[in-house]
Design an enzyme around this catalytic site. Structure first.
Site, mmCIF file in Angstrom:
data_model
loop_
_atom_site.group_PDB
_atom_site.id
_atom_site.type_symbol
_atom_site.label_atom_id
_atom_site.label_comp_id
_atom_site.label_asym_id
_atom_site.label_seq_id
_atom_site.Cartn_x
_atom_site.Cartn_y
_atom_site.Cartn_z
ATOM 1 N N ALA A 1 0.768 -1.241 0.000
ATOM 2 C CA ALA A 1 0.000 0.000 0.000
ATOM 3 C C ALA A 1 0.802 1.295 0.000
ATOM 4 O O ALA A 1 0.327 2.311 -0.498
ATOM 5 C CB ALA A 1 -0.921 -0.004 1.211
ATOM 6 N N ALA A 2 1.998 1.278 0.594
ATOM 7 C CA ALA A 2 2.703 2.547 0.813
ATOM 8 C C ALA A 2 3.330 3.078 -0.487
ATOM 9 O O ALA A 2 3.729 2.282 -1.331
ATOM 10 C CB ALA A 2 3.789 2.337 1.863
ATOM 11 N N ASP B 1 2.245 -2.978 4.311
ATOM 12 C CA ASP B 1 3.495 -2.708 3.600
ATOM 13 C C ASP B 1 4.669 -3.204 4.433
ATOM 14 O O ASP B 1 4.648 -3.163 5.660
ATOM 15 C CB ASP B 1 3.683 -1.222 3.265
ATOM 16 C CG ASP B 1 4.573 -1.045 2.035
ATOM 17 O OD1 ASP B 1 4.045 -0.861 0.916
ATOM 18 O OD2 ASP B 1 5.818 -1.148 2.187
ATOM 19 N N CYS C 1 3.590 -0.319 -12.604
ATOM 20 C CA CYS C 1 4.000 0.816 -13.436
ATOM 21 C C CYS C 1 5.153 0.338 -14.320
ATOM 22 O O CYS C 1 6.171 1.009 -14.454
ATOM 23 C CB CYS C 1 4.363 2.039 -12.608
ATOM 24 S SG CYS C 1 5.568 1.751 -11.316
HETATM 25 N N1 SAM Z 1 0.332 1.276 -4.026
HETATM 26 C C1 SAM Z 1 1.311 2.273 -3.616
HETATM 27 C C2 SAM Z 1 0.775 3.659 -3.920
HETATM 28 O O1 SAM Z 1 0.000 3.803 -4.852
HETATM 29 O O2 SAM Z 1 1.110 4.611 -3.214
HETATM 30 C C3 SAM Z 1 2.658 1.996 -4.266
HETATM 31 C C4 SAM Z 1 3.173 0.614 -3.970
HETATM 32 S S1 SAM Z 1 4.825 0.324 -4.484
HETATM 33 C C5 SAM Z 1 4.679 0.053 -6.177
HETATM 34 C C6 SAM Z 1 5.090 -1.307 -3.878
HETATM 35 C C7 SAM Z 1 5.112 -1.394 -2.366
HETATM 36 O O3 SAM Z 1 5.113 -2.791 -2.022
HETATM 37 C C8 SAM Z 1 6.359 -0.828 -1.698
HETATM 38 O O4 SAM Z 1 5.991 0.164 -0.774
HETATM 39 C C9 SAM Z 1 7.018 -2.018 -0.982
HETATM 40 O O5 SAM Z 1 7.570 -1.665 0.265
HETATM 41 C C10 SAM Z 1 5.819 -2.923 -0.802
HETATM 42 N N2 SAM Z 1 6.090 -4.361 -0.615
HETATM 43 C C11 SAM Z 1 7.042 -5.129 -1.191
HETATM 44 N N3 SAM Z 1 6.923 -6.415 -0.801
HETATM 45 C C12 SAM Z 1 5.834 -6.466 0.034
HETATM 46 C C13 SAM Z 1 5.187 -7.513 0.751
HETATM 47 N N4 SAM Z 1 5.621 -8.776 0.702
HETATM 48 N N5 SAM Z 1 4.097 -7.200 1.492
HETATM 49 C C14 SAM Z 1 3.650 -5.925 1.568
HETATM 50 N N6 SAM Z 1 4.241 -4.896 0.905
HETATM 51 C C15 SAM Z 1 5.308 -5.165 0.154
#
Ligand code: SAM
Length: 331
Positions: free
Chosen positions: A119-120, A142, A252
């Site tokens: 989410a982050a 996240d 993306c």
């Molecule tokens: N959806 C977000 C937004 O629109 O603001 C952007 C998400 S970014 C593309 C991918 C995120 O996935 C990163 O913040 C990363 O820390 C998180 N991430 C990676 N592996 C993960 C996991 N196993 N579980 C939860 N989050 C994860």
């Protein structure tokens, strides 16, 4: 990996945060607002041009309503919103157009229980919350604690009241603990190869499009395949939640390996979910999936791609829907 042209002047998009205001009120407010260029306020007020058909035909000093997403306003490239009162109050969110697709397509109704699995920093989470009109619940996972703090700050500023931020892996979330969840948004780490907006613009967007560490590291084929494996695992995990009806999957990335090929692998790996029909997935958006990466022409037509030619960053979205049980099927 080719990241595309870094100099494409894409419009600046503003998502009206319907938790704090309405599109009509936001438009009126902008019409009373002086234009800021490179940190300096001019004496010119913004003009409103109504719906825009072609993002390439923007008149000077004019903003528009997006033809695909009604809550999105379209401004000229390099517009500066740092001093903007609506930005500071959380009435608007600076979010690229394609990055608004997942929550728009998932469209949970008010009251629904949702998960945002990766989410982050939370732009899509706050958009989901707006779709819910702050009724229902969102569990936002996240792995990255720092980014999760940004999510908390951003979603608080946006007036979101139904988000529970969880520091941990979505893959460790026990489906039995979420029996009410019907909608899951998955926007996992990806190569980021679709991002063409300039870095200063990315910083402006509250880190939302700022690549996470996994994205920055995606510089070889091996890494790309590992990301694809993770992306596939995320969606297959989401399919284990008993009440889930809809799962949006987005990247993306411009690479079929992270997009069509991931979707094809997921369709082949299970029998409970299929792609939602095209008329549920931005039907008026012309740019659809690529055929020939394991997806039939019919299925490629059900997923959405975006590219700089569409006036936005490279992006991909698929919507999985639980199959309707055929009561007449043989046991
Ligand atoms: N959806 C977000 C937004 O629109 O603001 C952007 C998400 S970014 C593309 C991918 C995120 O996935 C990163 O913040 C990363 O820390 C998180 N991430 C990676 N592996 C993960 C996991 N196993 N579980 C939860 N989050 C994860």
């Amino acid at each position: 990996l080719d990241s595309g042209n870094q100099d494409v002047p894409l419009p600046r998009y503003v998502r009206v945060n319907t938790l704090r205001t309405t599109v009509a009120k936001a438009v009126k407010e902008f019409q009373r607002t002086k234009i800021v260029r490179k940190g300096t306020e001019t004496q010119t007020l913004w003009k409103y041009g109504g719906l825009i058909d072609d993002w390439r035909s923007m008149a000077p000093d004019t903003f528009y309503q997006d033809p695909h997403l009604p809550e999105l306003l379209v401004f000229p490239p390099s517009t500066d919103f740092h001093l903007d009162a609506q930005y500071k109050s959380g009435s608007i969110v600076l979010q690229d157009k394609a990055s608004c697709f997942p929550a728009f397509i998932l469209a949970p109704p008010p009251g629904a229980h949702c998960i945002d699995g990766c989410a982050a920093p939370g732009n899509k989470t706050s958009h989901l919350c707006a779709k819910l009109r702050n009724q229902g619940h969102i569990t936002a996972f996240d792995l990255d604690a720092r980014r999760l703090e940004t999510l908390k700050t951003m979603t608080t500023r946006a007036g979101c009241r139904v988000i529970e931020a969880v520091h941990g892996s979505f893959l460790d979330a026990d489906p039995a603990r979420f029996p009410q969840v019907t909608h899951i948004l998955l926007d996992p780490s990806c190569s980021g190869s679709g991002i063409v907006a300039r870095l200063d613009a990315l910083v402006d967007t509250q880190l939302a499009e700022n690549p996470d560490e996994a994205t920055v590291a995606a510089n070889d084929l091996d890494r790309l395949l590992k990301l694809a494996e993770f992306q596939q695992q995320c969606v297959l995990h989401a399919m284990k939640f008993a009440s889930v009806q809809f799962i949006s999957y987005s990247t993306c990335s411009i690479h079929a390996k992270e997009n069509e090929q991931v979707v094809a692998a997921i369709l082949a790996a299970q029998n409970d979910f299929e792609l939602a029909p095209r008329d549920r997935v931005l039907p008026t958006w012309p740019h659809r999936g690529e055929v020939g990466h394991g997806l039939s022409a019919d299925n490629a037509n059900k997923v959405v791609r975006a590219a700089p030619d569409d006036g936005t960053n490279g992006f991909f979205v698929a919507l999985f829907v639980r199959k309707v049980i055929d009561v007449n099927a043989p046991p």
